[in-house]
Design a protein around this motif. Structure first.
Motif, PDB file in Angstrom:
ATOM      1  N   ASN A   1       0.830  -1.213   0.000  1.00  0.00           N
ATOM      2  CA  ASN A   1       0.000   0.000   0.000  1.00  0.00           C
ATOM      3  C   ASN A   1       0.860   1.256   0.000  1.00  0.00           C
ATOM      4  OD1 ASN A   1      -2.118  -1.716   0.106  1.00  0.00           O
ATOM      5  ND2 ASN A   1      -2.408  -1.542   2.327  1.00  0.00           N
ATOM      6  N   TRP A   2       1.889   1.248   0.849  1.00  0.00           N
ATOM      7  CA  TRP A   2       2.778   2.415   0.908  1.00  0.00           C
ATOM      8  C   TRP A   2       3.389   2.691  -0.451  1.00  0.00           C
ATOM      9  CZ3 TRP A   2       2.791   6.108   4.154  1.00  0.00           C
ATOM     10  CH2 TRP A   2       2.485   5.892   5.494  1.00  0.00           C
ATOM     11  N   ILE A   3       3.932   1.617  -1.068  1.00  0.00           N
ATOM     12  CA  ILE A   3       4.620   1.806  -2.349  1.00  0.00           C
ATOM     13  C   ILE A   3       3.659   2.326  -3.399  1.00  0.00           C
ATOM     14  CG2 ILE A   3       5.689   0.532  -4.244  1.00  0.00           C
ATOM     15  CD1 ILE A   3       7.217  -1.061  -2.233  1.00  0.00           C
ATOM     16  N   LEU A   4       2.437   1.757  -3.416  1.00  0.00           N
ATOM     17  CA  LEU A   4       1.457   2.193  -4.410  1.00  0.00           C
ATOM     18  C   LEU A   4       1.103   3.666  -4.205  1.00  0.00           C
ATOM     19  CD1 LEU A   4       0.163   0.721  -6.711  1.00  0.00           C
ATOM     20  CD2 LEU A   4      -1.880   0.434  -5.326  1.00  0.00           C
ATOM     21  N   LEU A   5       0.876   4.043  -2.951  1.00  0.00           N
ATOM     22  CA  LEU A   5       0.526   5.440  -2.643  1.00  0.00           C
ATOM     23  C   LEU A   5       1.634   6.384  -3.097  1.00  0.00           C
ATOM     24  CD1 LEU A   5      -1.713   7.025  -1.165  1.00  0.00           C
ATOM     25  CD2 LEU A   5      -0.250   6.987   0.839  1.00  0.00           C
ATOM     26  N   ILE A   6       2.883   6.034  -2.737  1.00  0.00           N
ATOM     27  CA  ILE A   6       4.007   6.899  -3.101  1.00  0.00           C
ATOM     28  C   ILE A   6       4.165   6.955  -4.614  1.00  0.00           C
ATOM     29  CG2 ILE A   6       6.516   7.064  -2.988  1.00  0.00           C
ATOM     30  CD1 ILE A   6       6.325   6.027  -0.129  1.00  0.00           C
ATOM     31  N   GLU A   7       3.961   5.804  -5.276  1.00  0.00           N
ATOM     32  CA  GLU A   7       4.119   5.788  -6.737  1.00  0.00           C
ATOM     33  C   GLU A   7       3.078   6.662  -7.422  1.00  0.00           C
ATOM     34  OE1 GLU A   7       6.280   3.172  -9.099  1.00  0.00           O
ATOM     35  OE2 GLU A   7       5.220   1.504  -8.194  1.00  0.00           O
ATOM     36  N   ILE A   8       1.834   6.604  -6.934  1.00  0.00           N
ATOM     37  CA  ILE A   8       0.783   7.427  -7.560  1.00  0.00           C
ATOM     38  C   ILE A   8       1.119   8.900  -7.403  1.00  0.00           C
ATOM     39  CG2 ILE A   8      -1.640   8.098  -7.391  1.00  0.00           C
ATOM     40  CD1 ILE A   8      -2.238   5.179  -6.652  1.00  0.00           C
ATOM     41  N   ALA A   9       1.493   9.291  -6.176  1.00  0.00           N
ATOM     42  CA  ALA A   9       1.819  10.703  -5.934  1.00  0.00           C
ATOM     43  C   ALA A   9       3.009  11.137  -6.779  1.00  0.00           C
ATOM     44  CB  ALA A   9       2.118  10.917  -4.452  1.00  0.00           C
ATOM     45  N   CYS A  10       4.034  10.262  -6.852  1.00  0.00           N
ATOM     46  CA  CYS A  10       5.230  10.616  -7.613  1.00  0.00           C
ATOM     47  C   CYS A  10       4.926  10.704  -9.104  1.00  0.00           C
ATOM     48  CB  CYS A  10       6.348   9.615  -7.365  1.00  0.00           C
ATOM     49  SG  CYS A  10       7.095   9.822  -5.759  1.00  0.00           S
ATOM     50  N   THR A  11       4.048   9.814  -9.610  1.00  0.00           N
ATOM     51  CA  THR A  11       3.690   9.885 -11.030  1.00  0.00           C
ATOM     52  C   THR A  11       3.084  11.238 -11.360  1.00  0.00           C
ATOM     53  OG1 THR A  11       3.251   7.528 -11.039  1.00  0.00           O
ATOM     54  CG2 THR A  11       2.303   8.814 -12.810  1.00  0.00           C
ATOM     55  N   LEU A  12       2.118  11.677 -10.533  1.00  0.00           N
ATOM     56  CA  LEU A  12       1.493  12.976 -10.773  1.00  0.00           C
ATOM     57  C   LEU A  12       2.539  14.078 -10.749  1.00  0.00           C
ATOM     58  CD1 LEU A  12      -1.794  12.617  -8.722  1.00  0.00           C
ATOM     59  CD2 LEU A  12      -1.547  12.778 -11.188  1.00  0.00           C
ATOM     60  N   SER A  13       3.420  14.024  -9.718  1.00  0.00           N
ATOM     61  CA  SER A  13       4.411  15.081  -9.582  1.00  0.00           C
ATOM     62  C   SER A  13       5.409  15.090 -10.730  1.00  0.00           C
ATOM     63  CB  SER A  13       5.180  14.922  -8.275  1.00  0.00           C
ATOM     64  OG  SER A  13       4.436  15.471  -7.238  1.00  0.00           O
ATOM     65  N   ILE A  14       5.874  13.880 -11.135  1.00  0.00           N
ATOM     66  CA  ILE A  14       6.843  13.820 -12.230  1.00  0.00           C
ATOM     67  C   ILE A  14       6.203  14.348 -13.508  1.00  0.00           C
ATOM     68  CG2 ILE A  14       8.147  12.241 -13.698  1.00  0.00           C
ATOM     69  CD1 ILE A  14       8.489  10.462 -11.200  1.00  0.00           C
ATOM     70  N   GLY A  15       4.952  13.903 -13.769  1.00  0.00           N
ATOM     71  CA  GLY A  15       4.260  14.374 -14.967  1.00  0.00           C
ATOM     72  C   GLY A  15       4.110  15.880 -14.982  1.00  0.00           C
ATOM     73  N   ILE A  16       3.658  16.447 -13.852  1.00  0.00           N
ATOM     74  CA  ILE A  16       3.448  17.893 -13.814  1.00  0.00           C
ATOM     75  C   ILE A  16       4.784  18.632 -13.867  1.00  0.00           C
ATOM     76  CG2 ILE A  16       2.564  19.754 -12.368  1.00  0.00           C
ATOM     77  CD1 ILE A  16       0.282  17.980 -11.603  1.00  0.00           C
ATOM     78  N   SER A  17       5.819  18.099 -13.164  1.00  0.00           N
ATOM     79  CA  SER A  17       7.121  18.768 -13.185  1.00  0.00           C
ATOM     80  C   SER A  17       7.672  18.854 -14.606  1.00  0.00           C
ATOM     81  CB  SER A  17       8.137  18.007 -12.334  1.00  0.00           C
ATOM     82  OG  SER A  17       7.706  17.893 -11.027  1.00  0.00           O
ATOM     83  N   LEU A  18       7.633  17.709 -15.313  1.00  0.00           N
ATOM     84  CA  LEU A  18       8.206  17.705 -16.660  1.00  0.00           C
ATOM     85  C   LEU A  18       7.394  18.597 -17.597  1.00  0.00           C
ATOM     86  CD1 LEU A  18       9.188  13.947 -16.938  1.00  0.00           C
ATOM     87  CD2 LEU A  18      10.692  15.881 -16.639  1.00  0.00           C
ATOM     88  N   THR A  19       6.048  18.598 -17.418  1.00  0.00           N
ATOM     89  CA  THR A  19       5.230  19.482 -18.254  1.00  0.00           C
ATOM     90  C   THR A  19       5.560  20.943 -17.974  1.00  0.00           C
ATOM     91  OG1 THR A  19       3.503  17.831 -18.086  1.00  0.00           O
ATOM     92  CG2 THR A  19       2.886  19.949 -19.012  1.00  0.00           C
TER      93      THR A  19
END
Lengths: 100, 323
Positions: B275-293
């Motif tokens: 659960n922890w890994i999934l939660l962190i991965e979802i948050a990081c995906t959003l952040s990486i996507g928005i950062s790169l955009t």
């Protein structure tokens, strides 16, 4: 089974031939619009042949679907990319120059 | 010689040739295109050494996102303007020699490590059941070495914040609307992206995939949305962008702090690790996507204003739907 194997090999070889032809076209054609045409052909026809050949070798339908999806997405993307490039060439009137 | 060996030799040879060609281009535009081709071949060679995770990341981030960022930055300086005069031979030859020696030493080290093939593989396998994931690469990235990933997300945040703060308005020519075919493409592909990005995060638990690849895909969607009037209302409010930028790092840090309170720093409790890994991965995906955009938009000069639509064709362009 052997017929499928042979058909698959034939399709992949055909795809490789079209890839080769489009690479030659990309290098030899005189201007950007012609070269773009060669490139788009590779995406449509050559990739299509290779993917059909690969599909005949799959045992589960899931992999076949994924391969088909790859082809469809590449078709859409290459058509759109080609359109955007051609639009830019036309707007900037660069068609007859060697470089864009 | 087996066919595989011939292929690998040709691949390695073309990588070197492509690197030289990339360095010898006259204009930045050509050099960037060569760099993208180089990235794709590099991804292929990662695939040849059975590292599909690295291949995906190299293709998505090394070739796609980096190329898009460089091309966006070139909008300001010009694609076709030749590079300034090359550096003097006094600097060039020693640097080349130094790189060659370094490369030689590195390849010697790699050849040495062939004699000790195991490395940490056994240890990684042994504790896999406790990591909360079935993919060893994800286990290393988000469990064994989560500390590194936390810092990487931090570096990305700092980079995106720098671009967000420093980027000015666009110079250059205004953008013309990209036309009906692009709009059709976006109408079809946007839902596909929204399907593939969560799939990429989820599949990271047992096969190649994960936050970085999914984030790169998300930023691809972001860059496409910035290019033209999109039929999907996808422009985010500034506040959402700012929260999105920091979400991944904040959540990761908060999770680390919580785990520190209840045990070890970034030591997941084994039964909740998934659960922890999934939660962190979802948050990081959003952040990486928005950062790169944000970086893409900042490089192109579109961050703090809409892309200027050329006046003569503005009437034909559909109205952009602001939230």
């Amino acid at each position: 089974m052997i017929v499928l194997e042979l058909l698959s090999a034939f399709l992949i070889c055909l795809g490789i031939f079209f890839f080769f032809a489009s690479a030659v076209g990309l290098l030899r054609f005189p201007d950007t619009l012609c070269r773009m045409h060669a490139l788009a052909k590779a995406d449509n026809l050559a990739l299509g042949c290779v993917i059909m050949g690969a599909m005949l070798r799959q045992t589960d339908l899931y992999a076949v679907g994924k391969l088909l999806l790859i082809w469809v997405v590449t078709l859409l993307s290459s058509a759109t990319g080609g359109f955007l490039l051609a639009q830019r060439i036309r707007r900037k009137n660069l068609a007859l120059e060697r470089d864009i | 010689m087996s066919p595989g060996l011939v292929f690998d030799t040709v691949l390695a040879f073309s990588l070197v040739v492509l690197a030289v060609i990339t360095l010898r281009q006259r204009t930045p535009g050509e050099a960037v295109v060569q760099l993208m081709i180089f990235g794709l071949l590099l991804a292929l060679s990662w695939l040849r050494v059975d590292a599909p995770d690295l291949a995906l990341t190299e293709a998505a981030i090394g070739s796609g996102v980096t190329g898009a960022l460089l091309l966006a930055a070139l909008r300001r300086t010009g694609f076709g303007k030749p590079f300034p005069a090359p550096v003097s031979a006094w600097l060039r030859y020693p640097v080349t020699l130094g790189c060659a020696v370094l490369g030689l030493i590195l390849s010697l080290v790699v050849m040495q490590s062939w004699h000790h093939p195991a490395g940490l593989t056994e240890l990684t396998r042994q504790y896999m059941p406790e990591t909360g994931t079935e993919n060893p690469v994800t286990a290393v990235i988000l469990n064994y070495r989560a500390y590194d990933t936390l810092l990487e997300i931090g570096v990305l945040l700092v980079a995106a914040l720098s671009v967000y703060t420093l980027s000015g308005p666009a110079s250059g020519t205004p953008v013309k609307p990209p036309g009906p075919i692009f709009r059709f493409y976006m109408r079809i592909m946007t839902p596909v992206f929204w399907l593939v990005v969560p799939y990429m995060v989820w599949v990271g638990g047992r096969a190649p995939g994960g936050a970085f690849q999914a984030g790169a895909l998300l930023s691809g969607l972001g860059a496409l949305t910035l290019l033209g009037p999109s039929p999907w209302p996808m422009r985010l409010r500034r506040r959402v962008v700012r929260w999105g930028l920091t979400l991944g790092f904040t959540l990761f840090l908060a999770a680390a702090a919580w785990m520190w309170q209840h045990g070890n720093f970034l030591g997941y409790p084994p039964e909740q690790a998934k659960n922890w890994i999934l939660l962190i991965e979802i948050a990081c995906t959003l952040s990486i996507g928005i950062s790169l955009t944000v970086m893409f938009a900042g490089c192109a000069g579109w961050l703090h204003e809409d892309p200027k639509i050329a006046p003569e064709s503005a009437a034909q362009a559909p109205k952009r739907r602001h939230p």
